[in-house]
Design a protein around this motif. Structure first.
Motif, PDB file in Angstrom:
ATOM      1  N   TRP A 276      35.728  39.792  24.741  1.00  9.31           N
ATOM      2  CA  TRP A 276      35.814  39.326  26.016  1.00  9.31           C
ATOM      3  C   TRP A 276      34.288  39.198  26.480  1.00  9.31           C
ATOM      4  O   TRP A 276      34.029  38.166  27.082  1.00  9.31           O
ATOM      5  CB  TRP A 276      36.490  40.413  26.664  1.00  9.31           C
ATOM      6  N   ASN A 277      33.382  40.163  25.726  1.00 10.02           N
ATOM      7  CA  ASN A 277      31.822  39.736  26.485  1.00 10.02           C
ATOM      8  C   ASN A 277      31.538  38.760  25.814  1.00 10.02           C
ATOM      9  O   ASN A 277      30.759  37.796  26.206  1.00 10.02           O
ATOM     10  CB  ASN A 277      31.089  41.064  25.859  1.00 10.02           C
ATOM     11  N   ARG A 278      31.886  38.172  24.674  1.00 10.23           N
ATOM     12  CA  ARG A 278      31.501  36.917  23.951  1.00 10.23           C
ATOM     13  C   ARG A 278      32.180  35.621  24.572  1.00 10.23           C
ATOM     14  O   ARG A 278      31.404  34.822  24.667  1.00 10.23           O
ATOM     15  CB  ARG A 278      32.087  37.049  22.484  1.00 10.23           C
ATOM     16  N   VAL A 279      33.531  35.923  25.069  1.00 10.20           N
ATOM     17  CA  VAL A 279      34.099  34.766  25.820  1.00 10.20           C
ATOM     18  C   VAL A 279      33.255  34.627  27.134  1.00 10.20           C
ATOM     19  O   VAL A 279      32.827  33.444  27.378  1.00 10.20           O
ATOM     20  CB  VAL A 279      35.317  35.184  26.332  1.00 10.20           C
ATOM     21  N   MET A 280      32.831  35.539  27.852  1.00 13.65           N
ATOM     22  CA  MET A 280      32.197  35.479  29.065  1.00 13.65           C
ATOM     23  C   MET A 280      30.971  34.834  28.810  1.00 13.65           C
ATOM     24  O   MET A 280      30.369  34.051  29.531  1.00 13.65           O
ATOM     25  CB  MET A 280      32.193  36.753  29.906  1.00 13.65           C
ATOM     26  N   THR A 281      30.061  35.111  27.684  1.00 12.98           N
ATOM     27  CA  THR A 281      28.832  35.019  27.692  1.00 12.98           C
ATOM     28  C   THR A 281      28.779  33.422  26.900  1.00 12.98           C
ATOM     29  O   THR A 281      27.835  32.732  27.122  1.00 12.98           O
ATOM     30  CB  THR A 281      27.862  35.726  26.808  1.00 12.98           C
ATOM     31  N   THR A 282      29.800  32.865  26.316  1.00 10.51           N
ATOM     32  CA  THR A 282      29.895  31.740  25.662  1.00 10.51           C
ATOM     33  C   THR A 282      30.285  30.761  26.558  1.00 10.51           C
ATOM     34  O   THR A 282      29.962  29.417  26.676  1.00 10.51           O
ATOM     35  CB  THR A 282      30.431  31.657  24.184  1.00 10.51           C
ATOM     36  N   LEU A 283      31.498  31.030  27.280  1.00 11.58           N
ATOM     37  CA  LEU A 283      32.215  29.873  27.930  1.00 11.58           C
ATOM     38  C   LEU A 283      31.949  29.942  29.657  1.00 11.58           C
ATOM     39  O   LEU A 283      32.446  29.025  30.033  1.00 11.58           O
ATOM     40  CB  LEU A 283      33.944  30.078  27.611  1.00 11.58           C
ATOM     41  N   PHE A 284      31.228  31.109  29.904  1.00 10.63           N
ATOM     42  CA  PHE A 284      30.977  31.106  31.497  1.00 10.63           C
ATOM     43  C   PHE A 284      29.762  31.635  31.525  1.00 10.63           C
ATOM     44  O   PHE A 284      29.150  32.316  30.659  1.00 10.63           O
ATOM     45  CB  PHE A 284      31.987  32.251  31.787  1.00 10.63           C
ATOM     46  N   ASN A 285      28.991  31.190  32.509  1.00  6.91           N
ATOM     47  CA  ASN A 285      27.722  31.166  32.664  1.00  6.91           C
ATOM     48  C   ASN A 285      27.333  32.353  33.920  1.00  6.91           C
ATOM     49  O   ASN A 285      26.427  32.185  34.229  1.00  6.91           O
ATOM     50  CB  ASN A 285      26.854  30.391  32.571  1.00  6.91           C
ATOM     51  N   GLY A 286      28.356  33.104  34.520  1.00  9.67           N
ATOM     52  CA  GLY A 286      28.159  33.972  35.392  1.00  9.67           C
ATOM     53  C   GLY A 286      28.406  33.369  36.708  1.00  9.67           C
ATOM     54  O   GLY A 286      28.374  32.076  36.981  1.00  9.67           O
ATOM     55  N   ALA A 287      29.199  34.232  37.627  1.00  4.67           N
ATOM     56  CA  ALA A 287      29.533  33.672  38.992  1.00  4.67           C
ATOM     57  C   ALA A 287      28.328  33.333  39.522  1.00  4.67           C
ATOM     58  O   ALA A 287      27.223  34.047  39.441  1.00  4.67           O
ATOM     59  CB  ALA A 287      30.392  34.744  39.641  1.00  4.67           C
ATOM     60  N   SER A 288      28.354  32.627  40.837  1.00  2.00           N
ATOM     61  CA  SER A 288      27.333  32.358  41.697  1.00  2.00           C
ATOM     62  C   SER A 288      26.646  33.602  42.239  1.00  2.00           C
ATOM     63  O   SER A 288      27.270  34.544  42.807  1.00  2.00           O
ATOM     64  CB  SER A 288      28.070  31.396  42.968  1.00  2.00           C
ATOM     65  N   ASN A 289      25.336  33.639  42.302  1.00  5.58           N
ATOM     66  CA  ASN A 289      24.745  34.789  42.770  1.00  5.58           C
ATOM     67  C   ASN A 289      24.912  34.821  44.332  1.00  5.58           C
ATOM     68  O   ASN A 289      24.884  35.899  44.762  1.00  5.58           O
ATOM     69  CB  ASN A 289      23.102  34.690  42.217  1.00  5.58           C
ATOM     70  N   VAL A 290      25.045  33.804  44.815  1.00  6.37           N
ATOM     71  CA  VAL A 290      25.011  33.888  46.323  1.00  6.37           C
ATOM     72  C   VAL A 290      26.623  34.444  46.582  1.00  6.37           C
ATOM     73  O   VAL A 290      26.669  35.382  47.697  1.00  6.37           O
ATOM     74  CB  VAL A 290      25.106  32.356  46.999  1.00  6.37           C
ATOM     75  N   VAL A 291      27.568  33.903  46.061  1.00  5.54           N
ATOM     76  CA  VAL A 291      28.889  34.650  46.313  1.00  5.54           C
ATOM     77  C   VAL A 291      28.754  35.961  45.736  1.00  5.54           C
ATOM     78  O   VAL A 291      29.452  36.925  46.444  1.00  5.54           O
ATOM     79  CB  VAL A 291      29.868  33.573  45.488  1.00  5.54           C
ATOM     80  N   GLN A 292      28.089  36.562  44.842  1.00  4.39           N
ATOM     81  CA  GLN A 292      28.232  37.765  44.331  1.00  4.39           C
ATOM     82  C   GLN A 292      27.569  38.659  45.309  1.00  4.39           C
ATOM     83  O   GLN A 292      27.995  39.828  45.708  1.00  4.39           O
ATOM     84  CB  GLN A 292      27.747  38.028  43.061  1.00  4.39           C
ATOM     85  N   ALA A 293      26.423  38.198  46.210  1.00  4.31           N
ATOM     86  CA  ALA A 293      25.935  38.839  47.205  1.00  4.31           C
ATOM     87  C   ALA A 293      26.959  39.080  48.295  1.00  4.31           C
ATOM     88  O   ALA A 293      27.208  40.147  49.001  1.00  4.31           O
ATOM     89  CB  ALA A 293      24.715  38.333  47.712  1.00  4.31           C
ATOM     90  N   GLY A 294      27.831  38.103  48.575  1.00  2.00           N
ATOM     91  CA  GLY A 294      28.886  38.264  49.444  1.00  2.00           C
ATOM     92  C   GLY A 294      29.914  39.249  49.142  1.00  2.00           C
ATOM     93  O   GLY A 294      30.588  40.210  49.821  1.00  2.00           O
ATOM     94  N   GLY A 295      30.124  39.099  47.920  1.00  2.63           N
ATOM     95  CA  GLY A 295      31.216  40.106  47.421  1.00  2.63           C
ATOM     96  C   GLY A 295      30.741  41.566  47.435  1.00  2.63           C
ATOM     97  O   GLY A 295      31.210  42.526  47.617  1.00  2.63           O
ATOM     98  N   LEU A 296      29.371  41.735  47.087  1.00  2.00           N
ATOM     99  CA  LEU A 296      28.607  43.010  47.418  1.00  2.00           C
ATOM    100  C   LEU A 296      29.116  43.637  48.860  1.00  2.00           C
ATOM    101  O   LEU A 296      29.353  44.641  49.001  1.00  2.00           O
ATOM    102  CB  LEU A 296      27.227  43.223  47.037  1.00  2.00           C
TER     103      LEU A 296
END
Ligand SMILES: *Cc1c(COP(=O)(O)O)cnc(C)c1O
Length: 407
Positions: A276-296
């Protein structure tokens, strides 16, 4: 020329919501005077709490400064957010490195399907959120539709007769089991004892549960489990997917997460967490940092309070809708209402009637849009799903009209 992916050819036409939209549009064109109110959508309607919007905006403005700028972050998500989700939602149950931040639950469902590939057997609750099956067809894990369902998919009916908890004995060994609680569309929430049965079954039969907990924050009964990981044994047989969409109104903002336990293994003993770590690092490049700040911000004391007040608002809508469908006029029409106060959906049965006929009648007589239960699977026939997402004033007006409904 390049051959079309067979999965697309196998998908049968008529995704539910486009057909709902088509009938609504047609009705509006034929009856321009009708003021149509939708109780059909699974989309949030209320504004973001100021506190949460400000966190998004502060982070975005910070990006315009040297100190506040950041480029790519960790593909798995901000360390602080992973830790906060583990602490707030799974105290003592999962560790921060088992939390993977994403751009939403639906997107994670699609990526999970690439994790298991086209060879896996599928089991779903019937009725179910359409993406589990349609996504499986696209990746080839499910085949053609033979009229009573897709090949390679085991349908597990969830009806009032079994209290919306399926008979698991129909599920084949080594299946991927999609399970949603609180459920979309039925609104049913499985008890701890029921989920224990599911977990024990999965562990005994080599199955993996994909547990969709997108509506967990609507649970108000303290006895009901909000996560599959509250159930002993779940870490060897379950992945949980979750989302900020419904609790925080992030349907357009986009943020979710998945929990993949380190104990979870494929048949060859290899780690699912590692792949799963491989899927996320290969096919996804992370959620928006702005949005993650909102999520926090959603997860500190003030954010949690703000989220709860928006959910309370929708639950107040839900209570009014329930009361309305339990009214004398609906009783005369044979309506049976299923709603326990722990989800935004009210599930109403009209025995002997077709879901689309009920949909058409409610649209025609009351100018109210609902969602036909049959669109979620064969066991949804004769039901309609009523959604509590909407402005309270609109729900009040809709209910006033519904009080006069008859076929
Ligand atoms: C709305 C919903 C989701 C959320 O999906 P996002 O992609 O995070 O917006 C997930 N599962 C179910 C059952 C839903 O109804």
């Amino acid at each position: 020329m390049i051959k079309r992916n067979e999965g697309f050819a196998n998908l049968t036409a008529g995704y539910l919501f486009p057909e709902v939209a088509r009938r609504r549009k047609q009705y509006a064109a034929d009856h321009p005077e009708a003021k149509i109110i939708s109780l059909g959508i699974g989309n949030t309607t209320e504004p973001l709490p100021q506190y949460i919007a400000k966190a998004l905006s502060d982070y975005a403005l910070g990006l315009a400064t040297k100190e506040g700028y950041s480029g790519y972050g960790d593909e798995q998500g901000m360390t602080s957010l992973r830790a906060k989700i583990a602490e707030v939602f799974y105290p003592g149950l999962v560790s921060a490195d088992e939390v993977f931040i994403s751009d939403g639950a639906k997107c994670d469902i699609a990526r999970i399907q690439t994790l298991f590939g086209s060879g896996v057997k599928i089991a779903v609750q019937d009725p179910a959120y359409p993406v589990y099956v349609d996504g499986s067809v696209i990746v080839g894990a499910a085949g053609k539709n033979n009229g009573s369902g897709y090949e390679g998919v085991t349908y597990m009916p969830c009806t009032p007769e079994n209290n919306f908890f399926p008979d698991l004995s129909v599920v084949e060994k080594d299946s991927l089991i999609y399970f949603c609680s609180p459920n979309n569309p039925t609104g049913a929430v499985s008890s701890k004892a029921e989920l224990q049965k599911l977990v024990d079954f999965a562990n005994a039969n080599g199955c993996i549960i994909i547990f969709d907990a997108a509506y967990r924050e609507f649970i108000r009964d303290p006895e009901l489990p909000k996560s599959i990981f509250e159930i002993p044994g779940a870490k060897t047989c379950a992945i949980e997917i979750n989302s900020y969409s419904k609790p925080a109104g992030f349907t357009g903002v986009r943020l979710g997460w998945s929990i993949v336990p380190k104990e979870l293994k494929f048949a060859d003993g290899s780690s699912i967490h590692a792949d799963w770590n491989r899927v996320m690092t290969t096919l996804f490049n992370g959620a928006s940092n702005v949005v993650q700040a909102g999520g926090l911000a959603c997860l500190d004391e003030e954010g949690l309070k703000a989220m709860k007040s928006v959910i309370d608002y929708y639950l107040k809508n839900a209570a009014l809708i329930k009361e309305t469908f339990e009214g004398e006029n609906f009783k005369k029409e044979g309506a049976e209402v299923f709603f326990t106060g722990n989800s935004p959906y009210i599930w109403v049965k009209f025995a002997g009637k077709k879901s689309w006929d009920v949909f058409d009648a409610l649209l025609d007589k009351c100018h109210i849009v609902t969602t036909p239960g049959s669109g979620f699977g064969p066991a949804g026939e004769s039901f309609v799903r009523i959604s509590a997402f909407g402005h309270y004033e609109d729900v009040v007006e809709a209910c006033d009209r519904l009080k006069k409904f008859s076929f």
